[in-house]
Design an enzyme around this catalytic site. Structure first.
Site, PDB file in Angstrom:
ATOM      1  CE  LYS A 138      -4.454   1.035   0.163  1.00 50.43           C
ATOM      2  NZ  LYS A 138      -5.560   0.258  -0.418  1.00 50.43           N
TER       3      LYS A 138
HETATM    4  P1  NAD Z   1     -14.208   7.367  -2.698  1.00 52.95           P
HETATM    5  O1  NAD Z   1     -13.315   8.513  -2.385  1.00 52.95           O
HETATM    6  O2  NAD Z   1     -14.696   7.174  -4.088  1.00 52.95           O
HETATM    7  O3  NAD Z   1     -15.515   7.427  -1.762  1.00 52.95           O
HETATM    8  C1  NAD Z   1     -15.408   7.673  -0.386  1.00 52.95           C
HETATM    9  C2  NAD Z   1     -16.792   8.012   0.130  1.00 52.95           C
HETATM   10  O4  NAD Z   1     -16.692   8.235   1.532  1.00 52.95           O
HETATM   11  C3  NAD Z   1     -17.384   9.292  -0.471  1.00 52.95           C
HETATM   12  O5  NAD Z   1     -18.740   9.103  -0.738  1.00 52.95           O
HETATM   13  C4  NAD Z   1     -17.205  10.295   0.661  1.00 52.95           C
HETATM   14  O6  NAD Z   1     -18.158  11.330   0.643  1.00 52.95           O
HETATM   15  C5  NAD Z   1     -17.415   9.413   1.859  1.00 52.95           C
HETATM   16  N1  NAD Z   1     -16.907  10.037   3.078  1.00 52.95           N
HETATM   17  C6  NAD Z   1     -15.708  10.600   3.289  1.00 52.95           C
HETATM   18  N2  NAD Z   1     -15.678  11.154   4.518  1.00 52.95           N
HETATM   19  C7  NAD Z   1     -16.890  10.924   5.075  1.00 52.95           C
HETATM   20  C8  NAD Z   1     -17.477  11.276   6.312  1.00 52.95           C
HETATM   21  N3  NAD Z   1     -16.812  11.943   7.231  1.00 52.95           N
HETATM   22  N4  NAD Z   1     -18.752  10.874   6.560  1.00 52.95           N
HETATM   23  C9  NAD Z   1     -19.444  10.176   5.644  1.00 52.95           C
HETATM   24  N5  NAD Z   1     -18.935   9.840   4.439  1.00 52.95           N
HETATM   25  C10 NAD Z   1     -17.673  10.209   4.169  1.00 52.95           C
HETATM   26  O7  NAD Z   1     -13.429   6.081  -2.167  1.00 52.95           O
HETATM   27  P2  NAD Z   1     -13.700   4.569  -2.568  1.00 52.95           P
HETATM   28  O8  NAD Z   1     -12.767   4.196  -3.658  1.00 52.95           O
HETATM   29  O9  NAD Z   1     -15.141   4.324  -2.715  1.00 52.95           O
HETATM   30  O10 NAD Z   1     -13.134   3.827  -1.261  1.00 52.95           O
HETATM   31  C11 NAD Z   1     -13.923   3.737  -0.082  1.00 52.95           C
HETATM   32  C12 NAD Z   1     -13.276   2.698   0.827  1.00 52.95           C
HETATM   33  O11 NAD Z   1     -13.194   1.449   0.135  1.00 52.95           O
HETATM   34  C13 NAD Z   1     -11.861   3.002   1.295  1.00 52.95           C
HETATM   35  O12 NAD Z   1     -11.681   2.437   2.565  1.00 52.95           O
HETATM   36  C14 NAD Z   1     -11.005   2.245   0.296  1.00 52.95           C
HETATM   37  O13 NAD Z   1      -9.712   1.936   0.784  1.00 52.95           O
HETATM   38  C15 NAD Z   1     -11.848   1.005   0.143  1.00 52.95           C
HETATM   39  N6  NAD Z   1     -11.577   0.242  -1.072  1.00 52.95           N
HETATM   40  C16 NAD Z   1     -11.728   0.813  -2.299  1.00 52.95           C
HETATM   41  C17 NAD Z   1     -11.481   0.061  -3.422  1.00 52.95           C
HETATM   42  C18 NAD Z   1     -11.687   0.608  -4.815  1.00 52.95           C
HETATM   43  O14 NAD Z   1     -11.509  -0.135  -5.781  1.00 52.95           O
HETATM   44  N7  NAD Z   1     -12.082   1.873  -4.960  1.00 52.95           N
HETATM   45  C19 NAD Z   1     -11.057  -1.274  -3.303  1.00 52.95           C
HETATM   46  C20 NAD Z   1     -10.932  -1.828  -2.037  1.00 52.95           C
HETATM   47  C21 NAD Z   1     -11.196  -1.056  -0.931  1.00 52.95           C
END
Ligand code: NAD
Length: 467
Positions: A138
């Site tokens: 990471k």
């Molecule tokens: P993203 O940035 O697209 O979305 C994040 C979401 O969280 C947004 O809707 C944002 O508004 C919300 N958020 C942020 N702060 C907040 C708060 N204080 N209160 C409520 N909502 C809040 O990110 P993502 O890619 O969807 O990733 C989300 C999670 O999933 C992370 O933990 C990431 O590591 C994990 N993840 C993502 C992927 C991927 O392929 N994108 C894969 C595995 C794991």
């Protein structure tokens, strides 16, 4: 609505004090701290507890307790106003027994070394669980991408790649997007690596990252893959336990990549999105919202807030839904009764208090480590079945692996092949986890770690320890 905190969990100190690490003896042996709020220590404690149940040899437990490499870099970047900012970046390589290190790059002002270490360790476990031949890594840069201009973001990316180029590579360590980075960032990443790394075969080295734009060797289906993998797992487990997806009521915390794709694909199968919350607010519609229109609204406005009195839905989910929703408070959001709650925002948001508010039967972790240990205990006490992140969000790395395979062979698969291969990996991982759950009589998180460690320990037993 009060903005939700994403930093320290609000668990009461007396409850945290009860949180003695089960793997404390290993921490003592390695001189590690005992801070119950440290995400890395929480993660390793959970992994080692599962390792104890599986009777993983002690030498392998201490190997997994620490990453192989922790790379920290500082590099200057010229801003558009002529000033220079010194950025701090990390790349952590946790374990590569199963294959090259693999894991995303996060751009966020709160990135810390220990959080990156935790996420790298989770990648080791996740890749092993879905049986893709990668290890865990990471990375991150401690910046706020939302306040940077596009060309500033490009210069941050190019300097970061230059700083870590000697430590990554298409067959050694393969980054990908994470929170705050996207396909465009991956395009700059690959271009910089190809230009500076002294590569003989420049074209082939595009494999140094996944999550690229499709025109640059990205895979179809990668953008939706994490949400889709979550839905594959839910569709494998819930109907078999008497809860069909048709008519199922669910809510998501977070409506970004993972949350919005999970919601859209759940709605395609007839489920109802009754509540969601992101950093802009929380919204509710008892009849179900149009997940597709809500995703469009988020692209246009930056969040779910204000998704109100628009016209009725017109997508394929329209039959089940209405387009609009009413604003609700954060507490009302958590207390909304649903069959399935999907935390898909950032780490550690579900603490003891919020866990106590959640009213659901199933809880499928889309985000990495969204639940604090005390939050988890509350959910379990309330009879909630937790489907853990290393299972539910492994779809992203699975399709990243498929992208890497396509790049290696210089071919492009169609969406049907990508989707069905992803589904096979996810369904088998879900079955592996359920098998471990029944065999060892443990919760699903411990079971997922056991199913993952089973593979890693077999490989270590075969390879032995060098020299
Ligand atoms: P993203 O940035 O697209 O979305 C994040 C979401 O969280 C947004 O809707 C944002 O508004 C919300 N958020 C942020 N702060 C907040 C708060 N204080 N209160 C409520 N909502 C809040 O990110 P993502 O890619 O969807 O990733 C989300 C999670 O999933 C992370 O933990 C990431 O590591 C994990 N993840 C993502 C992927 C991927 O392929 N994108 C894969 C595995 C794991």
């Amino acid at each position: 609505m009060a903005k939700a905190t994403i930093t320290a969990p609000t668990d009461a100190p007396e409850t945290v004090a009860e949180t003695a690490f089960r793997a404390g003896h290993v921490f003592d042996e390695l001189g590690m701290a005992h801070d119950p709020n440290n995400l890395y220590l929480q993660t390793i404690d959970a992994v080692l507890s599962a390792a104890e149940i599986l009777e993983v040899p002690h030498h392998l437990q201490i190997i997994l307790a620490q990453p192989k490499n922790e790379i920290m870099v500082h590099f200057p970047v010229r801003m558009n106003d002529g000033s220079y900012t010194l950025c701090k970046g990390y790349r952590v390589q946790h374990n590569n027994a199963l294959g090259p290190y693999k894991g995303g790059i996060r751009y966020h002002p709160d990135v810390t070394l220990d959080d990156v270490k935790a996420l790298a360790a989770l990648m080791t476990m996740k890749c092993s669980l879905v049986r893709v031949p990668f290890g865990g890594g990471k990375g991150g840069v401690k910046i706020d991408p939302r306040v940077l201009a596009g060309d500033e973001l490009m210069r941050v990316t190019r300097r970061f790649v230059a700083a870590i180029a000697a430590h990554i590579g298409p067959d050694h360590d393969i980054p990908a997007p994470d929170v705050g980075t996207n396909a465009q960032v991956m395009a700059w990443f690959a271009d910089t690596y190809q230009n500076i790394a002294g590569i003989k075969d420049r074209h082939d080295s595009v494999r140094v990252v996944t999550g690229k734009p499709i025109e640059m060797g990205g895979s179809v289906g990668r953008e939706k893959a994490t949400g889709q993998g979550l839905v594959d797992v839910v569709a494998e487990i819930l109907p078999a336990e008497g809860l069909p997806l048709e008519g199922l009521r669910f809510s998501t915390l977070g409506y970004g990549n993972v949350g919005s794709w999970a919601a859209r694909l759940m709605c395609e199968r007839g489920a109802k999105l009754v509540a969601t919350m992101d950093h802009t607010g929380a919204i509710f519609n008892d009849k179900g919202m149009d997940a597709e229109l809500l995703a469009e609204h988020c692209v246009e406005t930056g969040g779910v807030a204000g998704f109100g009195s628009t016209a009725a839905g017109h997508t394929k989910t329209g039959a089940h839904t209405q387009a609009g929703a009413e604003a609700i408070s954060e507490e009302e959001f958590y207390k909304t009764k649903v069959d399935l709650f999907i935390p898909a925002a950032l780490e550690q948001m579900i603490d003891q208090e919020r866990a106590g508010w959640i009213d659901c039967k199933y809880y499928a972790e889309g985000a990495n480590a969204p639940t604090t240990p005390t939050g988890e205990r509350v959910l379990i006490k309330n009879g909630v079945e937790i489907l853990p992140a290393i299972l539910c969000n492994a779809g992203g790395v699975t399709v990243s692996y498929l992208e890497w395979v396509q790049n290696k062979q210089n071919v492009s698969w169609d969406i049907e092949r990508v989707d069905s291969t992803l589904n096979k990996h996810m369904v088998l991982a879900a079955r592996r986890t359920q098998l471990a759950k029944h065999r060892y009589e443990v919760d699903m998180r411990t079971a997922a770690y056991i199913a993952s460690l089973d593979q890693i320990s077999k490989v270590y037993a075969m390879r032995g320890i060098f020299p």
